[in-house]
Write a protein that holds these residues in place. Structure first.
Motif, PDB file in Angstrom:
ATOM      1  N   LEU A  53      -0.206 -40.095 -27.988  1.00 34.52           N
ATOM      2  CA  LEU A  53      -1.328 -40.276 -27.075  1.00 34.52           C
ATOM      3  C   LEU A  53      -1.076 -39.535 -25.770  1.00 34.52           C
ATOM      4  CD1 LEU A  53      -2.112 -44.087 -27.533  1.00 34.52           C
ATOM      5  CD2 LEU A  53      -3.287 -42.140 -28.564  1.00 34.52           C
ATOM      6  N   PRO A  54      -2.078 -38.826 -25.239  1.00 33.77           N
ATOM      7  CA  PRO A  54      -1.876 -38.099 -23.980  1.00 33.77           C
ATOM      8  C   PRO A  54      -1.870 -38.997 -22.758  1.00 33.77           C
ATOM      9  CG  PRO A  54      -4.112 -37.784 -24.775  1.00 33.77           C
ATOM     10  CD  PRO A  54      -3.385 -38.534 -25.849  1.00 33.77           C
ATOM     11  N   ILE A  55      -2.437 -40.216 -22.858  1.00 34.03           N
ATOM     12  CA  ILE A  55      -2.482 -41.127 -21.718  1.00 34.03           C
ATOM     13  C   ILE A  55      -2.403 -42.551 -22.249  1.00 34.03           C
ATOM     14  CG2 ILE A  55      -5.007 -41.246 -21.676  1.00 34.03           C
ATOM     15  CD1 ILE A  55      -4.831 -41.420 -18.614  1.00 34.03           C
ATOM     16  N   ILE A  73       0.186 -40.418 -17.593  1.00 29.18           N
ATOM     17  CA  ILE A  73      -0.350 -39.219 -18.241  1.00 29.18           C
ATOM     18  C   ILE A  73       0.846 -38.431 -18.773  1.00 29.18           C
ATOM     19  CG2 ILE A  73      -1.774 -37.168 -17.982  1.00 29.18           C
ATOM     20  CD1 ILE A  73      -2.988 -38.496 -15.489  1.00 29.18           C
ATOM     21  N   PHE A  74       0.945 -38.298 -20.088  1.00 24.98           N
ATOM     22  CA  PHE A  74       2.136 -37.721 -20.700  1.00 24.98           C
ATOM     23  C   PHE A  74       2.078 -36.197 -20.847  1.00 24.98           C
ATOM     24  CE2 PHE A  74       1.754 -42.047 -22.605  1.00 24.98           C
ATOM     25  CZ  PHE A  74       2.829 -42.607 -21.936  1.00 24.98           C
ATOM     26  N   PHE A  75       0.911 -35.617 -21.058  1.00 27.32           N
ATOM     27  CA  PHE A  75       0.808 -34.186 -21.342  1.00 27.32           C
ATOM     28  C   PHE A  75      -0.243 -33.535 -20.450  1.00 27.32           C
ATOM     29  CE2 PHE A  75       1.700 -36.313 -25.470  1.00 27.32           C
ATOM     30  CZ  PHE A  75       3.024 -35.925 -25.573  1.00 27.32           C
ATOM     31  N   TYR A  81      -4.028 -34.162 -19.794  1.00 28.86           N
ATOM     32  CA  TYR A  81      -4.906 -34.139 -18.629  1.00 28.86           C
ATOM     33  C   TYR A  81      -4.094 -33.930 -17.358  1.00 28.86           C
ATOM     34  CZ  TYR A  81      -7.485 -36.634 -22.228  1.00 28.86           C
ATOM     35  OH  TYR A  81      -8.056 -36.990 -23.415  1.00 28.86           O
ATOM     36  N   ASP A  82      -4.793 -33.503 -16.334  1.00 22.19           N
ATOM     37  CA  ASP A  82      -4.243 -33.455 -14.986  1.00 22.19           C
ATOM     38  C   ASP A  82      -4.979 -34.472 -14.129  1.00 22.19           C
ATOM     39  OD1 ASP A  82      -2.257 -31.490 -15.234  1.00 22.19           O
ATOM     40  OD2 ASP A  82      -3.720 -29.869 -15.042  1.00 22.19           O
ATOM     41  N   PRO A  83      -4.259 -35.220 -13.287  1.00 23.83           N
ATOM     42  CA  PRO A  83      -4.947 -36.166 -12.402  1.00 23.83           C
ATOM     43  C   PRO A  83      -5.732 -35.407 -11.330  1.00 23.83           C
ATOM     44  CG  PRO A  83      -2.604 -36.043 -11.901  1.00 23.83           C
ATOM     45  CD  PRO A  83      -2.813 -35.216 -13.123  1.00 23.83           C
ATOM     46  N   PRO A  84      -6.708 -36.073 -10.696  1.00 21.46           N
ATOM     47  CA  PRO A  84      -7.032 -37.496 -10.839  1.00 21.46           C
ATOM     48  C   PRO A  84      -7.854 -37.770 -12.096  1.00 21.46           C
ATOM     49  CG  PRO A  84      -8.528 -36.478  -9.289  1.00 21.46           C
ATOM     50  CD  PRO A  84      -7.530 -35.412  -9.647  1.00 21.46           C
ATOM     51  N   MET A  85      -7.749 -39.034 -12.559  1.00 18.56           N
ATOM     52  CA  MET A  85      -8.526 -39.495 -13.689  1.00 18.56           C
ATOM     53  C   MET A  85      -9.569 -40.510 -13.217  1.00 18.56           C
ATOM     54  SD  MET A  85      -7.145 -37.918 -16.303  1.00 18.56           S
ATOM     55  CE  MET A  85      -7.642 -38.822 -17.767  1.00 18.56           C
TER      56      MET A  85
END
Length: 250
Positions: A53-55, A73-75, A81-85
């Motif tokens: 899972l990516p997040i 956020i793992f990847f 993804y890149d933050p912000p979320m």
């Protein structure tokens, strides 16, 4: 003689014309043109993403009107993804699965591992939450439920009336603190030592190990706003506690 002269003259003119170049030569053939091949662009390689899972997120705190989530956020893109979320809350699982009619949203900070709080929620209500990034990409995997805390309907305090070496007697006061009439109540706590209830009056006790819950009797469960009732305990123990930490619920 005239015929012979004309024939000779004709032949002489033909030979003279051939030597002076007045007869047009046949055009030379055009050189063959080789077509230039059209080069196709090289295909863009498809990235191979890890099977994970990516997040991910978990609930770290709730109040009557807010929910706090811890996220990781793992990847990075294209596998993550890149933050912000953006965290979106939905009123039902079906709405969450369809990304339909979010009821509340909050934006995380720039950290890849952090916390985010969503507030202005309804007490004692279940919500489903999902994540999307600043580019509008919706995470297809993570969807989970969280419930806000219920409004405090009552409070409970204990007074130790008497004590001796092997036990004590206590009175617990239950007070309605809400804006609506209670039709029932329960008081819970955990013993710190070897305490054991011998007798309860004006209540019904349930014990599981060190955990105790006393519910109202049939005649004192209804409390108007601000109303008060009591129950009593006779307890045996090798060490009388200084007091009890109680939780009251409807």
């Amino acid at each position: 003689m005239l015929r012979i002269f004309l024939a000779a003259t004709t032949m002489a003119l033909a030979g003279w014309a051939g030597t002076t170049g007045f007869v047009e030569a046949a055009p030379a053939p055009a050189p063959a043109v080789t077509p230039t091949p059209t080069l196709s662009p090289s295909p863009t390689p498809t990235p191979t993403c890890p099977p994970a899972l990516p997040i991910a997120a978990s609930v770290t705190a709730v109040t009557t009107t807010s929910v706090t989530l811890s996220y990781s956020i793992f990847f990075r893109p294209p596998c993550g993804y890149d933050p912000p979320m953006t965290v979106s809350l939905f009123a039902s699982r079906a709405d969450a699965q369809q990304w339909q009619s979010p009821v509340a949203q909050a934006v995380t900070g720039p950290e890849r591992n952090g916390v985010v709080t969503i507030d202005q929620l309804t007490p004692d209500t279940e919500y489903w939450y999902r994540f999307s990034d600043a580019e509008g990409r919706r995470d297809p995997y993570w969807v989970a439920a969280v419930r806000t805390a219920a409004l405090t309907a009552c409070s409970a305090t204990a007074t130790i009336d008497s004590r001796w070496g092997t036990g004590f007697v206590a009175t617990v006061t239950v007070r309605s603190t809400g804006t609506q009439t209670l039709d029932r109540w329960s008081v819970s706590w955990r013993w710190a030592g070897d305490e054991r209830i011998q007798t309860v009056w004006r209540g019904v006790a349930e014990t599981t190990g060190a955990d105790v819950t006393v519910r109202n009797a049939s005649y004192n469960g209804t409390l108007a706003p601000g109303g008060v009732t009591t129950f009593g305990l006779l307890v045996t123990t090798s060490a009388v506690p200084d007091g009890l930490t109680l939780t009251c619920n409807r």
